[in-house]
Write an enzyme that holds these catalytic residues in place. Sequence first.
Site, mmCIF file in Angstrom:
data_model
loop_
_atom_site.group_PDB
_atom_site.id
_atom_site.type_symbol
_atom_site.label_atom_id
_atom_site.label_comp_id
_atom_site.label_asym_id
_atom_site.label_seq_id
_atom_site.Cartn_x
_atom_site.Cartn_y
_atom_site.Cartn_z
ATOM 1 N N HIS A 27 0.803 -1.655 -0.124
ATOM 2 C CA HIS A 27 0.059 -0.049 -0.149
ATOM 3 C C HIS A 27 1.034 1.279 0.372
ATOM 4 C CE1 HIS A 27 -4.433 -1.799 0.535
ATOM 5 N NE2 HIS A 27 -2.817 -2.848 0.756
ATOM 6 N N SER B 188 -5.981 3.547 -6.040
ATOM 7 C CA SER B 188 -6.304 4.275 -4.905
ATOM 8 C C SER B 188 -5.722 5.885 -4.879
ATOM 9 C CB SER B 188 -4.518 3.561 -4.417
ATOM 10 O OG SER B 188 -4.392 2.700 -4.206
#
Length: 174
Positions: free
Chosen positions: A67, A84
């Site tokens: 991430h 994202s």
Amino acid sequence: MDIGTVNALPYEDFVNIFGNVVEKCPIITAAVWSRRPFANLAALEAAISDFIEGLPDSGKEGILRCHPDLAGRDLQSGMLTKESREEQARAGLDALSSAEAWRITRLNEEYKRRFGFPFVVCARMNDKEEILKQLSERCVNEPAVEKARGIEEVKKICRLRLQGLVLTDAHNKL
């Protein structure tokens, strides 16, 4: 697409379509493809969740490390995945004041120093104020607690990404 279409997808198409429901971890969807047929969206989500839960701690930490930092240099440079980028923008992380940007950068660095992976939160379920609050609060958690919390946030992100790709049973009946 409906669950019947999902179940009929060849391996390559399945991985291409679902490969980023867990950020930058197409190996997860590659592994669950063989568990088809899925009865419904919930069964697909459960297969992914079960796979994640079956990983050793090092595998879970690896998922967390995939991430990006929230409002970090990947957002600023346009290097985030499409998902994202949209999630962070929806939470307002692409429009921080200079004071907010400084604070989130400092907290992201503190968090990564403490835990060895980036702070993960489901941005679509929070706004920038709540994200900053959680980041500050979670910096003091015990590592095991924070790893578990991060994985739960990964699952929330996955659930929402799957819902954007697969019609639920209620939609299938329309």
